[in-house]
Design an enzyme around this catalytic site. Sequence first.
Site, short mmCIF file in Angstrom:
data_model
loop_
_atom_site.label_atom_id
_atom_site.label_comp_id
_atom_site.label_asym_id
_atom_site.label_seq_id
_atom_site.Cartn_x
_atom_site.Cartn_y
_atom_site.Cartn_z
N GLY A 88 4.53 4.22 3.18
CA GLY A 88 3.94 2.86 2.45
C GLY A 88 3.99 1.56 3.51
O GLY A 88 4.54 1.89 4.53
N LYS A 89 3.56 0.72 3.16
CA LYS A 89 3.88 -0.50 3.93
C LYS A 89 3.12 -1.79 3.19
O LYS A 89 2.22 -1.70 2.35
CB LYS A 89 2.66 -0.47 5.19
CG LYS A 89 3.20 -0.93 6.15
CD LYS A 89 4.49 -0.44 7.15
CE LYS A 89 4.54 -1.04 8.42
NZ LYS A 89 5.52 -0.38 9.14
N GLY A 90 3.62 -2.97 3.25
CA GLY A 90 3.36 -4.22 2.54
C GLY A 90 3.84 -5.19 3.43
O GLY A 90 4.52 -5.42 4.37
N VAL A 120 0.84 -1.23 0.30
CA VAL A 120 -0.12 0.05 0.03
C VAL A 120 0.89 1.17 0.18
O VAL A 120 1.80 1.42 0.91
CB VAL A 120 -0.93 -0.07 1.25
CG1 VAL A 120 -1.76 1.39 1.24
CG2 VAL A 120 -1.88 -1.22 1.09
N ASP A 176 9.95 -4.79 9.44
CA ASP A 176 8.71 -4.77 10.21
C ASP A 176 8.68 -6.09 10.86
O ASP A 176 9.39 -7.01 10.90
CB ASP A 176 7.48 -4.44 9.46
CG ASP A 176 6.45 -3.80 10.12
OD1 ASP A 176 6.53 -2.39 10.40
OD2 ASP A 176 5.40 -4.35 10.61
#
Length: 511
Positions: free
Chosen positions: A177-179, A132, A218
């Site tokens: 952002g992150k995923g 995202v 993460d």
Amino acid sequence: MASRAPVRESSRPTVYTEAMEVFHRAADLIGLDRRVRMELEEPDYEHIFYVTVKLHTRLSPLTQDQDKFKDLPESELLPDGLEPLLDGSFVFKRRALIGANLAMRDGVVRLKGKGFYKVVPGRPERFKAYRVQHNQARGPYKGGIRFHQDVSLDLFKVLAAEMTWKTAIADVPFGGGKGGIKVDPRSLSSEELEALTLRYMYRLKPLIGPDLDIPAPDVGTDGTIMGLLLRQYTDGERERHKLRGVVTGKDTRIGGSEGRVKATGQGLAYTIQEWFADRGTTPAGSTFVLQGFGNVGSNAAEILCGLGARLLAVNDAGGTIFNPNGIDVNDLIAYVYENPQNLRRTVGGYPKAQQISKSDLWDVDADICIPAALGGEINGPVAERLKCKLVAEGANGPTTPEGDRVLAKRGIELIPDIIGNAGGVTVSYYEWIQNKRMEHWSETEVNGRLEQAIKSNYRIIRDIARNTPRRTATHNSTRYAIGKEVDMRTAAMVLALKRIEAHYQLEGFSQ
């Protein structure tokens, strides 16, 4: 004043809409431009895709019909060829057959000293993956890669938005952002995890880049995973050394920054120091309880204990421990991370503390509570039980909106996550700069820059919350105060939104 568009009655609350409550509250307070608000209410891009991996053959414990095989001779396999997993099974590697003495009947083997196991042939498996990209007004998208069985698109929207706020609060030139992948990485062998990581980057490569979107570690990922992502991204490139900044959180030997591993915990410790300094004291002699003993929790605990604080209780996914006289953090780290028998990497079973329930953690009387695990842990009922003066958030979104209201009602102070755990992305920025310049800074220089960044921005947030704008040698909050007192979480969001809005005001909108 710009206001939020009305929500239709049929709309149901989601993890994302609940997480955005503080955004809308702060946006209303500052009269955020309506178009800017719309730009920030939803991500720029939401990517969902799938990756496939061939899983190896497994030896799974036989739980029934063992009497049928009691006459089966014991098999001796090369121990290095069997990789243990959390569920009691073993991943079978071909080298296990070197010099082996193997007896099998109906797909069942009897391992010497271990019991009966059913052979489960290897098979391809499909995993759901995400990225995202929330906003890039201030710079490239930036945010971690999470490997966890409970991730979802909605969760990654929350985390990507939080990165947008966090990078603005840290005042580093990134967006959010992150995923990651919906998988329990502990259910895979090291070779399977490597294959999954490489395949993920193969699919992700068109979406990211050192000046477009920069992943980092993460939950469920670390420097080793970042090294694999870097290799896959740069394979075949003529000037691959120029691409080192495509991921941060790397090992220092391949372009990582000194201080990056401890950066999130270090940043949290700096905010706690500031909280005490504001009261004319230091963390020395204080006590704290901790939820989560991963990268953030273990490093924050080690640093705080080095400042003279005392750790009383720790909870993680595998158990909860308590010692009223204090827990030796270095000894606990050795038990969790250096004990080959501790496959779950958990504090559970630690012999030098009492084993208590997770529920009992919240009843331990301490000065500080540090939630450093997953989101949503401090809800209303938990907040009612806490016996602390300060909640310092190391995890992303550990306190629910209801929990926030209860903490405020009870007068328990808060260091919000978007400044409390901003140390990681701040040092990621330093790593990115070093990669760009082909430099390597000392840990002393990194921590010096980090301390100044975290403490100065914490002071600005505190000034916004108290409505005491001022300019000092270390910070300037005069352009951010809004003329009234607000809670710390709202103050942090006010700072983020004012910094983001400035880019839209000064640059305008592309047509």
